[in-house]
Design a protein around this motif. Structure first.
Motif, PDB file in Angstrom:
ATOM      1  N   PRO A 173      23.061  27.326 -58.494  1.00  0.00           N
ATOM      2  CA  PRO A 173      24.132  26.739 -57.752  1.00  0.00           C
ATOM      3  C   PRO A 173      23.956  25.392 -57.961  1.00  0.00           C
ATOM      4  O   PRO A 173      25.163  24.444 -58.124  1.00  0.00           O
ATOM      5  CB  PRO A 173      24.183  27.159 -56.446  1.00  0.00           C
ATOM      6  N   ALA A 174      22.927  24.667 -57.790  1.00  0.00           N
ATOM      7  CA  ALA A 174      22.683  22.977 -57.983  1.00  0.00           C
ATOM      8  C   ALA A 174      22.938  22.603 -59.072  1.00  0.00           C
ATOM      9  O   ALA A 174      23.693  21.808 -59.430  1.00  0.00           O
ATOM     10  CB  ALA A 174      21.182  22.677 -57.546  1.00  0.00           C
ATOM     11  N   GLU A 177      26.809  22.950 -59.885  1.00  0.00           N
ATOM     12  CA  GLU A 177      27.521  21.866 -59.047  1.00  0.00           C
ATOM     13  C   GLU A 177      27.372  20.550 -59.815  1.00  0.00           C
ATOM     14  O   GLU A 177      28.137  19.784 -59.899  1.00  0.00           O
ATOM     15  CB  GLU A 177      27.115  21.906 -57.715  1.00  0.00           C
ATOM     16  N   GLU A 178      26.176  20.319 -60.441  1.00  0.00           N
ATOM     17  CA  GLU A 178      26.210  18.975 -61.058  1.00  0.00           C
ATOM     18  C   GLU A 178      27.009  19.044 -62.300  1.00  0.00           C
ATOM     19  O   GLU A 178      27.323  17.705 -62.720  1.00  0.00           O
ATOM     20  CB  GLU A 178      24.609  18.845 -61.382  1.00  0.00           C
ATOM     21  N   ARG A 180      29.734  20.514 -62.773  1.00  0.00           N
ATOM     22  CA  ARG A 180      30.909  20.460 -62.252  1.00  0.00           C
ATOM     23  C   ARG A 180      31.351  18.670 -61.810  1.00  0.00           C
ATOM     24  O   ARG A 180      32.115  17.981 -62.348  1.00  0.00           O
ATOM     25  CB  ARG A 180      31.441  21.099 -60.911  1.00  0.00           C
ATOM     26  N   GLN A 181      30.417  18.366 -60.975  1.00  0.00           N
ATOM     27  CA  GLN A 181      30.492  16.779 -60.561  1.00  0.00           C
ATOM     28  C   GLN A 181      30.312  15.922 -61.758  1.00  0.00           C
ATOM     29  O   GLN A 181      31.084  14.896 -61.438  1.00  0.00           O
ATOM     30  CB  GLN A 181      29.253  16.533 -59.520  1.00  0.00           C
ATOM     31  N   HIS A 185      34.772  17.017 -61.636  1.00  0.00           N
ATOM     32  CA  HIS A 185      34.750  17.077 -60.377  1.00  0.00           C
ATOM     33  C   HIS A 185      36.205  17.053 -59.275  1.00  0.00           C
ATOM     34  O   HIS A 185      36.175  17.444 -58.336  1.00  0.00           O
ATOM     35  CB  HIS A 185      34.044  15.702 -59.802  1.00  0.00           C
ATOM     36  N   SER A 189      36.114  24.188 -57.196  1.00  0.00           N
ATOM     37  CA  SER A 189      34.782  25.000 -57.520  1.00  0.00           C
ATOM     38  C   SER A 189      35.089  26.259 -58.270  1.00  0.00           C
ATOM     39  O   SER A 189      34.546  26.695 -59.240  1.00  0.00           O
ATOM     40  CB  SER A 189      33.494  24.932 -56.761  1.00  0.00           C
ATOM     41  N   ASP A 193      34.473  27.664 -62.141  1.00  0.00           N
ATOM     42  CA  ASP A 193      33.481  28.569 -62.973  1.00  0.00           C
ATOM     43  C   ASP A 193      34.202  29.045 -64.194  1.00  0.00           C
ATOM     44  O   ASP A 193      33.603  29.926 -64.986  1.00  0.00           O
ATOM     45  CB  ASP A 193      33.572  29.620 -61.935  1.00  0.00           C
TER      46      ASP A 193
END
Length: 281
Positions: A173-174, A177-178, A180-181, A185, A189, A193
């Motif tokens: 997940p980390a 998320e990175e 995406r960010q 961003h 979320s 995906d």
């Protein structure tokens, strides 16, 4: 009512790293509603033709950090020729506008340098401009890029792999998320995906490392626009502005028209209608 200039224009889209022609679909629909035709290119090794590392879809993704990429032999020339082939197909339109995103600025610029007569305008959407420094890595390594996110996304040794590799399907997940960010961003979320599942893992190393030489009499004579992404975390606004300034100094007779879009590195995902409108000011 369709604007006559829009009806006479075709936009040719060149994607960036790990993307493909499909990422432009929403922007193309928005342009069609405004009366403009468009073509989106899959650069070699991207889109549905992208080869995947052997263990990429297997449990645990074995070998992902070490398996040499099938794209290691893809060259900048190969990618520029793919752009040129599409530009030749579109030349029957009165006006051809080439739009490049991110790392796609290298192949697009080389194509314009080789055949400026095929293009009436080139648009850089937070994209690499080689007029000041010939390699994309030259800008990625600049002090202006120190705030960029995403360095932790790169897997293995690009020199050994022959590619800049990421893991869009990571179950961490980390990591997701990175990703995406860094690039997306400003989309939720749950939507991200779906976007990340469409990315491919390898960018041929030649794309960011091969020098692209452009000249005033060829690339420099084509009208050009830069669409800045104001809150870009992958290629910060400071780097975008540096490329614009250095290109304008190198080609003072034909400076950039600059417009700014809100948001991330990926407006084709977050706000495609606004992107389409910016392409038809």
């Amino acid at each position: 009512m369709t604007d006559r200039s829009s009806a006479d224009t075709v936009f040719v889209f060149v994607h960036g790293a790990w993307h493909g022609s499909g990422q432009w679909a929403a922007t193309q629909r928005a342009l069609a509603a405004l009366g403009a035709a468009s073509i989106a290119i899959d650069l070699p090794g991207h889109g549905f033709d992208a080869p995947l590392p052997g263990g990429y879809l297997q449990p645990g993704q074995p070998g992902l950090f070490t398996e040499r990429s099938a794209l290691a032999t893809v060259t900048m020339d190969d990618s520029a020729e793919a752009v040129l082939d599409t530009l030749r197909q579109g030349r029957h339109h009165r006006r051809v506008v080439l739009v490049a995103h991110s790392a796609g600025g290298g192949p697009a610029s080389l194509a314009v340098e080789r055949a400026p007569e095929l293009v009436d305008e080139v648009v850089y959407l937070s994209a690499f401009v080689p007029a000041g420094r010939p390699r994309f890595f030259d800008y990625l390594g600049s002090p202006e890029n120190v705030t960029a996110r995403g360095q932790s996304l790169i897997l293995g040794d690009p020199g050994e792999l022959g590619a800049v590799r990421i893991n869009p399907l990571s179950q961490d997940p980390a990591y997701a998320e990175e990703l995406r960010q860094t690039y997306y961003h400003d989309i939720p979320s749950d939507r991200f995906d779906r976007w990340r599942s469409a990315l491919s893992p390898d960018l041929p190393l030649a794309i960011p490392t091969t020098p692209v030489i452009v000249t005033p009499g060829r690339w420099g004579r084509v009208p050009r626009t830069f669409l800045r992404c104001a809150d870009d975390r992958a290629l910060p606004a400071a780097v975008q502005d540096l490329m614009i300034a250095e290109a304008d100094r190198a080609m003072p007779g034909n400076s950039f028209t600059v417009r700014t879009l809100p948001g991330s590195h990926s407006p084709f995902a977050a706000r495609p209608r606004e992107l389409a409108a910016a392409l038809l000011p």
